[in-house]
Design a protein around this motif. Structure first.
Motif, mmCIF file in Angstrom:
data_model
loop_
_atom_site.group_PDB
_atom_site.id
_atom_site.type_symbol
_atom_site.label_atom_id
_atom_site.label_comp_id
_atom_site.label_asym_id
_atom_site.label_seq_id
_atom_site.Cartn_x
_atom_site.Cartn_y
_atom_site.Cartn_z
ATOM 1 N N LEU A 2 -19.936 -9.930 -11.760
ATOM 2 C CA LEU A 2 -20.163 -8.526 -11.402
ATOM 3 C C LEU A 2 -19.878 -8.284 -9.917
ATOM 4 N N LYS A 3 -20.254 -9.253 -9.089
ATOM 5 C CA LYS A 3 -20.021 -9.117 -7.648
ATOM 6 C C LYS A 3 -18.523 -9.112 -7.349
ATOM 7 N N ARG A 4 -17.767 -9.974 -8.007
ATOM 8 C CA ARG A 4 -16.321 -10.020 -7.792
ATOM 9 C C ARG A 4 -15.672 -8.705 -8.223
ATOM 10 N N HIS A 5 -16.123 -8.167 -9.361
ATOM 11 C CA HIS A 5 -15.562 -6.907 -9.854
ATOM 12 C C HIS A 5 -15.830 -5.774 -8.869
ATOM 13 N N ALA A 6 -17.061 -5.701 -8.358
ATOM 14 C CA ALA A 6 -17.412 -4.640 -7.413
ATOM 15 C C ALA A 6 -16.621 -4.785 -6.114
ATOM 16 N N HIS A 7 -16.423 -6.020 -5.668
ATOM 17 C CA HIS A 7 -15.696 -6.258 -4.426
ATOM 18 C C HIS A 7 -14.228 -5.854 -4.548
ATOM 19 N N ARG A 8 -13.644 -6.092 -5.716
ATOM 20 C CA ARG A 8 -12.224 -5.831 -5.912
ATOM 21 C C ARG A 8 -11.926 -4.415 -6.397
ATOM 22 N N ALA A 9 -12.962 -3.667 -6.727
ATOM 23 C CA ALA A 9 -12.745 -2.298 -7.213
ATOM 24 C C ALA A 9 -11.998 -1.477 -6.169
ATOM 25 N N GLY A 10 -10.920 -0.869 -6.577
ATOM 26 C CA GLY A 10 -10.136 -0.051 -5.666
ATOM 27 C C GLY A 10 -8.949 -0.762 -5.070
ATOM 28 N N PHE A 11 -8.944 -2.120 -5.063
ATOM 29 C CA PHE A 11 -7.776 -2.839 -4.545
ATOM 30 C C PHE A 11 -6.566 -2.528 -5.426
ATOM 31 N N GLY A 12 -5.479 -2.138 -4.824
ATOM 32 C CA GLY A 12 -4.249 -1.910 -5.569
ATOM 33 C C GLY A 12 -4.226 -0.641 -6.389
ATOM 34 N N ARG A 13 -5.261 0.191 -6.267
ATOM 35 C CA ARG A 13 -5.289 1.433 -7.031
ATOM 36 C C ARG A 13 -4.386 2.490 -6.390
ATOM 37 N N ALA A 14 -3.831 3.358 -7.226
ATOM 38 C CA ALA A 14 -2.997 4.430 -6.705
ATOM 39 C C ALA A 14 -3.837 5.389 -5.874
ATOM 40 N N GLN A 15 -3.300 5.795 -4.750
ATOM 41 C CA GLN A 15 -3.978 6.742 -3.869
ATOM 42 C C GLN A 15 -3.437 8.150 -4.127
ATOM 43 N N PRO A 16 -4.253 9.187 -3.908
ATOM 44 C CA PRO A 16 -3.769 10.572 -4.100
ATOM 45 C C PRO A 16 -2.547 10.837 -3.233
ATOM 46 N N ARG A 17 -1.538 11.484 -3.812
ATOM 47 C CA ARG A 17 -0.313 11.807 -3.075
ATOM 48 C C ARG A 17 -0.522 13.092 -2.279
ATOM 49 N N PRO A 18 0.030 13.151 -1.072
ATOM 50 C CA PRO A 18 -0.087 14.404 -0.298
ATOM 51 C C PRO A 18 0.592 15.553 -1.027
ATOM 52 N N GLU A 19 0.039 16.727 -0.870
ATOM 53 C CA GLU A 19 0.649 17.891 -1.489
ATOM 54 C C GLU A 19 1.945 18.258 -0.767
ATOM 55 N N ALA A 20 2.793 19.006 -1.437
ATOM 56 C CA ALA A 20 4.066 19.425 -0.839
ATOM 57 C C ALA A 20 3.811 20.187 0.458
ATOM 58 N N GLY A 21 4.564 19.848 1.466
ATOM 59 C CA GLY A 21 4.453 20.535 2.729
ATOM 60 C C GLY A 21 3.436 19.925 3.673
ATOM 61 N N VAL A 22 2.572 19.025 3.189
ATOM 62 C CA VAL A 22 1.592 18.368 4.056
ATOM 63 C C VAL A 22 2.299 17.291 4.850
ATOM 64 N N PRO A 23 2.130 17.223 6.168
ATOM 65 C CA PRO A 23 2.844 16.215 6.962
ATOM 66 C C PRO A 23 2.537 14.797 6.473
ATOM 67 N N ARG A 24 3.578 13.988 6.387
ATOM 68 C CA ARG A 24 3.433 12.587 6.017
ATOM 69 C C ARG A 24 3.264 11.776 7.291
ATOM 70 N N PRO A 25 2.881 10.518 7.184
ATOM 71 C CA PRO A 25 2.800 9.664 8.376
ATOM 72 C C PRO A 25 4.116 9.698 9.135
ATOM 73 N N GLY A 26 4.059 9.906 10.433
ATOM 74 C CA GLY A 26 5.278 10.032 11.228
ATOM 75 C C GLY A 26 5.673 11.473 11.460
ATOM 76 N N GLY A 27 4.955 12.405 10.809
ATOM 77 C CA GLY A 27 5.189 13.820 11.083
ATOM 78 C C GLY A 27 6.134 14.520 10.156
ATOM 79 N N ALA A 28 6.867 13.778 9.331
ATOM 80 C CA ALA A 28 7.847 14.428 8.466
ATOM 81 C C ALA A 28 7.146 15.045 7.269
ATOM 82 N N PRO A 29 7.390 16.349 6.972
ATOM 83 C CA PRO A 29 6.742 16.977 5.806
ATOM 84 C C PRO A 29 7.327 16.445 4.505
ATOM 85 N N ARG A 30 6.482 16.402 3.467
ATOM 86 C CA ARG A 30 6.977 16.007 2.151
ATOM 87 C C ARG A 30 7.846 17.123 1.598
ATOM 88 N N PRO A 31 9.045 16.795 1.095
ATOM 89 C CA PRO A 31 9.942 17.855 0.562
ATOM 90 C C PRO A 31 9.338 18.515 -0.657
#
Length: 376
Positions: free
Chosen positions: A347-376
Motif C-alpha cells: 500500500l505504501k509503494r502504491h501511494a508513493h508512486r501514485a501520479g508518476f507518469g500520469r498525463a497532466q492537463p493540457r493548456p487551453e488554446a491561447g494559453v502561453p506555453r513554457p518559453g512564452g509561445a502560445p499554443r496554436p
C-alpha cells in the motif's frame, strides 16, 4: 461513529504455469494465517485456462471463522468472476490490495503486476520491471553482471541456437557437470544436472519445453544460503538460512513432494560471512529492482570464491516447508505479522508512486506555453 472498514485483501493464486500446484499450497498457508481482524480476505483462483474464480469453499470457511479447515491446498474452483472484479466491488471507504501468490510465468513475471498497475489497484511485492527481471534468469544475470555482483559462470541460449555447437561450447567453457534451467520458471521445475554430453542434450531439450531461453551454469560445490529481504526504499534483511538437500540437488520433489530437505535457520557460518551474505542480499535486491519482499538465494563456496548470487525470488513460497517465513520467524517477525507488513509495504509503494507518469492537463488554446509561445 462507525468503524473503519477492514482492508480487503484479495489473495490471488493458481495460474497457468507449471508451478500452479505450489501456488495453491502457498495460498492455503497464507489464508490460514492472515489476521482476520485487520483484513476482509477474498481468495481468488486462476484456473489452467486463465479464468478467474472466487474460491467459494475457502471463502465460506474464512467467513465462518474456520480458516484452519481450508487444508493443505486451495482448490481453484468456484464462481466465475471478471478479472479484478472482486477488487473493484468494495464497500464505501474500503481499501483494497491484492496479494499475488502466483509462482512462475503469468504471475511472477510482471504480467499480473502490469494488469494491476493498469487498473490502479495496489498490490504486494515487486513492480512490473523488478518482477520481470527477477523471473527471467537471462535478464537477471546480465543485470547482476552489470552491477558487479559475484555469480557462478554461466552461458545462455535461445532455442534456435541450442544445437550441437552450443553443447560443445558449454562443455569447453563450463566443463561438466552443469545445471540446466529454463530462463522463466521456478520451484526447480525443468532444472536438471548434466554430468555427461548425453545428459546435457536431454536436459537442454527438457528445459526448452518450458521456455525458449535456457541458462546453463557451472556446478558450484557450495552451500545453499538464503536470506529474506523486506522493504521498498528502506530495507530489512533476515538472518541467513541454509538448505541441506537430501537429493542430488534441491529439486522439486525435495522441496514439495518429500519435504525432506533440511532447513537450518540461522545458518552456521564463519565469522563475518553472515554480514557479507546480508550485504550481498541487499545489493542484489536493490540491483535487480525488487520491492516489498523477496528471498535472495546465494551459494557459499568455502575455500574458494566465497559468496555467489544465485537468484532473487520476488514471490517465494509460503508452504509449510518454505524458507522465507522461517527466516523471518528466526529474525523476530511472526508469520501473521510478516503478511501484515508485506501488505503495508504494498500500500505504501502504491501511494508513493501514485501520479508518476500520469498525463497532466493540457493548456487551453491561447494559453502561453513554457518559453512564452502560445499554443496554436
Amino acid at each position: 461513529m462507525s468503524e473503519e472498514p477492514r482492508t480487503r485483501l484479495v489473495v490471488l493464486f493458481g495460474g497457468v504455469s507449471a508451478e500452479r500446484d505450489v501456488s495453491c499450497i502457498s495460498a492455503a498457508h497464507v489464508l490460514a494465517a492472515v489476521d482476520r481482524d485487520r483484513f476482509d480476505v477474498v481468495p481468488v483462483g486462476i484456473d489452467p485456462e486463465g479464468r478467474w474464480l472466487l474460491a467459494d469453499a475457502a471463502k465460506a470457511l474464512l467467513d465462518d471463522g474456520r480458516a484452519g479447515e481450508i487444508g493443505g491446498t486451495v482448490a481453484v474452483a468456484g464462481t466465475a468472476i471478471e478479472p479484478l472484479g472482486v477488487a473493484a466491488a468494495t464497500a464505501p471507504g474500503q481499501q483494497v490490495v491484492v496479494l499475488p501468490l502466483i509462482h512462475g510465468p503469468m504471475g511472477e513475471d510482471g504480467t499480473v503486476q502490469g494488469l494491476l498497475e493498469m487498473a490502479g489497484v495496489p498490490y504486494v511485492g515487486s513492480g512490473v520491471l523488478g518482477s520481470a527481471i527477477c523471473m527471467d534468469k537471462v535478464a537477471s544475470k546480465a543485470l547482476a553482471t552489470a552491477a558487479g555482483l559475484p555469480q557462478a559462470r554461466h552461458l545462455v541460449g535461445r532455442d534456435v541456437e541450442v544445437d550441437a555447437a552450443f553443447r560443445q561450447r558449454v562443455i569447453a567453457t563450463l566443463g561438466l557437470p552443469v545445471f540446466v534451467k529454463p530462463a522463466n520458471l521456478g520451484s526447480s521445475v525443468g532444472v536438471a544436472r548434466a554430468a555427461d554430453p548425453e545428459a546435457l542434450a536431454v536436459a537442454l531439450a527438457d528445459a526448452l519445453r518450458y521456455d525458449e531461453w535456457v541458462v546453463v551454469e557451472e556446478a558450484v560445490a557450495g552451500r545453499e544460503i538464503e536470506l529474506g529481504v523486506i522493504g521498498n526504499a528502506e530495507l530489512r534483511v533476515s538472518v541467513p538460512g541454509e538448505i541441506v538437500p537430501t537429493h542430488e540437488f534441491y529439486d522439486y520433489d525435495d522441496k514439495y513432494v518429500d519435504g525432506a530437505a533440511r532447513l537450518v535457520v540461522p545458518a552456521e557460518l564463519p565469522e563475518g560471512v553472515t554480514e557479507a551474505a546480508q550485504a550481498l542480499a541487499l545489493a542484489a535486491y536493490r540491483g535487480l529492482r525488487a520491492d516489498g519482499y523477496a528471498r535472495v538465494d546465494l551459494f557459499y563456496e568455502e575455500g574458494g570464491r566465497g559468496l555467489l548470487l544465485n537468484e532473487v525470488n520476488t514471490i517465494p513460497g509460503f508452504t509449510p516447508y518454505s524458507m522465507f517465513p522461517s527466516l523471518w520467524a528466526a529474525s523476530g517477525v511472526a508469520y501473521p505479522e510478516l503478511i501484515t507488513e508485506m501488505v503495508r509495504l504494498g500500500l505504501k509503494r502504491h501511494a508513493h508512486r501514485a501520479g508518476f507518469g500520469r498525463a497532466q492537463p493540457r493548456p487551453e488554446a491561447g494559453v502561453p506555453r513554457p518559453g512564452g509561445a502560445p499554443r496554436p
